[in-house]
Design an enzyme around this catalytic site. Structure first.
Site, PDB file in Angstrom:
ATOM      1  N   THR A 116      10.287 -44.457  35.772  1.00 25.44           N
ATOM      2  CA  THR A 116       9.827 -44.359  37.153  1.00 25.44           C
ATOM      3  C   THR A 116       9.705 -42.863  37.380  1.00 25.44           C
ATOM      4  OG1 THR A 116      10.775 -46.430  37.934  1.00 25.44           O
ATOM      5  CG2 THR A 116      10.705 -44.697  39.560  1.00 25.44           C
ATOM      6  N   ASP A 132      12.236 -57.201  39.575  1.00 20.67           N
ATOM      7  CA  ASP A 132      13.206 -56.722  40.564  1.00 20.67           C
ATOM      8  C   ASP A 132      13.633 -57.824  41.536  1.00 20.67           C
ATOM      9  OD1 ASP A 132      13.620 -54.183  39.601  1.00 20.67           O
ATOM     10  OD2 ASP A 132      12.159 -53.215  40.887  1.00 20.67           O
TER      11      ASP A 132
END
Ligand code: DON
Length: 545
Positions: A359, A401
């Site tokens: 990320t 997620d």
């Protein structure tokens, strides 16, 4: 004047008495932000430029096929907002798509291929931030990204190593393989990555705004490619995508005002809980064993609450007011024994981790005092591995997620509950924690990648900052890290970072201490001093690992 930092050469260009500063994970991205500031852009334009270049030069970490959370502070009127550009589950997403006949979660369904990808929010964020907060047209701020995509850039050692890790995933998708591999192998450092299709998509976005991505030929190609890879997207999912402006979460920690991510990030909630619990104890050095124990215990409690209570606030009722209140922090802190570790309840079995993931984060302030902290992601390295044909857009695997089944961990070993279950149009919980800290010393803008470890990284950095009388930004982003997330019930430490005595002190309190195979995170921070009015930038030295 501007202070610049990027991971591969921390503090490389520090102008004298700079009033603006940018920190990002890549020198080309940081330079793009600089270019836009010198062309009259503000911090918001610069952040758009940085984010767009990161999408081109760090395709494994973030991109148009992903999402992010942008924390903004507008100097003119003090407005602070979180632009929630989190991906959404498509309307056709049903929990049943992600479990087998016996109800057991299918790991690959949330991590690879079409079912893994949620509707991207990243392009809408670029459009929104530029239109609502920028001083320049979106097309101007996208210029550097278009240039790097079209003309190409030489990949660095980091890119080469990360691509090698995911060579198989990339090879499985014809477009991903054509674009990111050299022949059918991961490229070596120095290889030139050209992304003509991505340049064309960015140009469409620059010209047409959201319609250039969420509709027309790009929209159709996204739906077709995702569905060919097993997904259930519809054009209407793309047309319905909106960023959401949310009030950020705010709390005080020992006189410092902290502004951080609101739901659907669980990161800000955990940060608020953790620091407010720690406020009940004497603290000063978060690396001292006595305090590391307290931090770990606070993290344990915050992550436990995450798993029970948190989910997309537009879908589930979350008792936020109570969860982030001082009163609740006091109650929870009272259960911390300074002498002994609490046990996290024992789950059925311990899952295996998925290895390292990525990320990215950027932090920026300009001379006027505007600020941006944006954490951007496609979730795991190279996301779902699907590049939509003819678009250059690599899609996320953010569906991982969500909690597919209560108690069953995701790639970050996070165990969630019903509040984070999959539902059409819902946003998965995130750990992304873009944060501002303001005190008499000045303003700190920070954030980091690292999945669940984002929370402990940001918490440690805020503790370090608040307890420092003279701010040493490089020390904050470079300091050794430890982590706990309720489950697995162990204190993870960076290799070689803590002494055997330190370890023994934690073990004596009943903690299981485990060195991780690698250091983690890639924090990007800027600081603007009240005393001198100057701004500084620092990038995590781990970015060059
Ligand atoms: O939103 C989240 O929490 C994750 N998708 C972030 C992933 C991440 O930070 C991976 N970095 N190493």
């Amino acid at each position: 004047m501007l202070a610049l930092a990027f991971a591969s050469a921390p503090a490389a260009h520090c102008a004298e008495r700079p009033q603006a500063a940018i920190a990002s994970a890549h020198p080309l991205a940081t330079a793009a932000g600089h270019e836009i500031l010198t062309r009259g852009g503000n911090a918001f334009d610069a952040a758009v430029a940085v984010a767009a270049v990161l999408a081109v030069v760090e395709p494994y970490a973030s991109g148009l096929g992903g999402g992010g959370l942008w924390l903004l502070h507008r100097a003119a009127d003090g407005r602070q907002v979180m632009v929630d550009a989190r991906e959404t589950a498509p309307a056709g997403a049903k929990p049943e798509l992600y479990v087998d006949g016996s109800g057991k979660p299918i790991r690959a369904a949330t991590t690879r291929g079409g079912t893994a990808a949620a509707i991207p929010g990243a392009p809408a964020a670029l459009v929104h931030v530029a239109a609502r907060y920028g001083a320049l047209p979106l097309a101007a701020s996208l210029t550097p990204a278009i240039r790097h995509a079209r003309d190409g850039f030489q990949v660095d050692v980091r890119f080469a190593r990360i691509a090698a890790l995911r060579e198989r995933l990339l090879r499985d998708n014809a477009e991903a393989s054509r674009i990111f591999l050299d022949g059918d192998r991961a490229p070596q450092a120095g290889w030139r990555l050209r992304q003509a299709d991505l340049a064309a998509t960015l140009e469409l976005l620059a010209r047409e705004g959201n319609a250039g991505f969420y509709d027309g030929p790009v929209g159709s190609a996204l739906v077709e490619s995702v569905n060919r890879a097993g997904g259930v997207w519809r054009l209407s999912d793309l047309a319905a995508y909106r960023v959401i402006e949310r009030a950020p979460l705010r709390f005080q920690y020992r006189g410092a005002s902290v502004t951080t991510a609101a739901l659907p990030s669980a990161g800000g909630v955990a940060l608020a809980q953790c620091l407010q619990m720690l406020e009940r104890f004497e603290t000063g050095d978060a690396r001292a064993p006595r305090e590391a124990h307290l931090v770990v215990e606070a993290l344990r409690r915050a992550f436990r609450d995450r798993s029970v209570h948190l989910g997309d606030p537009d879908f589930v009722a979350v008792p936020m007011e109570r969860l982030v209140s001082k009163a609740y922090a006091t109650e929870r802190a009272a259960t911390i024994d300074p002498g002994a570790a609490t046990r996290s309840e024992v789950p059925e079995r311990e899952p295996r981790g998925i290895g390292s993931t990525h990320t990215t984060h950027l932090s920026a302030v300009d001379a006027a005092g505007n600020r941006v902290a944006a954490t951007l992601t496609i979730n795991l390295i190279f996301g779902s591995g699907i590049v939509a044909r003819g678009t250059g857009v690599l899609l996320n695997n953010e569906m991982d997620d969500f909690t597919v089944r209560a108690g069953v961990p995701n790639a970050f070993r996070l165990r969630g509950g019903e509040a984070n279950a999959i539902a059409p149009g819902k946003r998965p919980l995130s750990s992304m924690t873009p944060t501002f800290v303001e005190d008499e010393k000045g303003v700190l803008v920070l954030g980091a990648p690292g999945g669940s470890r984002i929370v402990s990284q940001v918490a440690l950095a805020v503790l370090d900052y608040v307890h420092m009388s003279a701010v040493d930004l490089a020390a904050i982003v470079g300091a050794p890290r430890y982590h706990h997330q309720w489950w697995p019930d162990r204190v993870e430490v960076e290799p070689g970072a803590f002494s055997p005595t330190w370890r023994a002190a934690l073990e004596a309190k009943g903690h299981r201490v485990e060195p991780a195979p690698r250091r983690w995170g890639n924090m990007q921070a800027v600081f603007r001093s009240n005393q001198t009015g100057t701004a500084h930038a620092a990038s995590d030295p781990r970015g060059a690992d």
